[in-house]
Write a protein that holds these residues in place. Structure first.
Motif: not given
Length: 256
Positions: A135, A138-139, A142, A183-184, A186-187, A190-191, A239
């Motif tokens: 995680s 990707p964060m 973003t 947004a970061a 949330r991404i 999920a990851q 979510e």
């Protein structure tokens, strides 16, 4: 006025509530055509859930997974903010860290699970490390894009008014990048949640992923489906109750 009255008297139907009944109907039809040990009916899975709930084991497994999730994810949020903001503000650091971010994002997080087990053994830390790797990067990317999206004119205007580095960070960069931060999150969650379940299936003695793996080894498809349902329900609750509320709070900031 007539249109408003029509909307109040005949509200537009929402199809979102039809998805779950449709899924249950398809599930029942499919389960009626195969043996119950292959695909049990929904009520068989519900009975399995009540059995786990009465014994107290269900809560124990869910809590174990959530502790790992929020431990690894919390550390990943701190690291992602530091890396993303630093890369967005300072070009030399951005050029240095971009190849590393690309490398770690290209490797499936679950590939780190065996190495993490070798280093840290079977337990909390090994799975938390996999969640962190899954995680954080990707964060960070973003958040970096959020900082880079801030126009130079806003920064110059703040500097003309006498803003220092800390004031720029607090009153320009942070507010403008908040939509990207949400947004970061949330991404990243999920990851992290996917990595948690996969890592627990490989190297854990408790947790939702372990529950699914053990059900598969024992041939208990009701236990497997129960674990899958808990995985999906937990992600949906996070979510709906957390990330969507945060995003709606800062929705008006998009494009400004």
């Amino acid at each position: 006025m007539k249109k408003l009255a029509a909307q109040l008297c005949f509200p537009r139907p929402s199809w979102r509530w039809a998805a779950l009944p449709f899924l249950l109907v398809v599930w029942c039809l499919a389960a009626s055509r195969v043996p119950s040990y292959v695909l049990p009916q929904p009520w068989d899975v519900a009975a399995e859930g009540f059995r786990w709930l009465r014994s107290g084991e269900l809560g124990h497994q869910v809590v174990a997974s959530l502790l790992r999730e929020f431990g690894g994810f919390g550390a990943a949020v701190v690291a992602a903010v530091l890396i993303g903001v630093s890369a967005g503000l300072w070009r030399p650091f951005r050029e240095f860290v971009q190849p590393l971010l690309g490398l770690f994002m290209a490797i499936p997080p679950i590939a780190w699970a065996p190495l993490s087990l070798i280093f840290f053994g079977l337990g909390y830390l090994s799975i938390a490390v996999v969640i962190f790797i899954a995680s954080a990067f990707p964060m960070a990317v973003t958040i970096q894009e959020g900082v880079l999206s801030i126009s130079s004119g806003e920064v110059r205007a703040a500097r003309i008014l006498g803003a220092g580095r800390l004031q720029l960070l607090a009153h320009v960069y942070l507010p403008a990048s908040l939509p990207f931060l949400t947004a970061a999150l949330r991404i990243g969650f999920a990851q992290a949640w996917r990595a948690l379940v996969a890592a627990e299936m490989i190297g854990a003695s408790q947790g939702i992923g372990w529950m699914v793996a053990m059900g598969g080894q024992l041939g208990n498809s009701a236990q497997v489906l129960l674990g899958i349902a808990i995985i999906g329900l937990t992600a949906w609750l996070m979510e709906s109750l957390v990330f969507r509320r945060i995003e709606r709070r800062y929705e008006g900031w998009r494009g400004q």
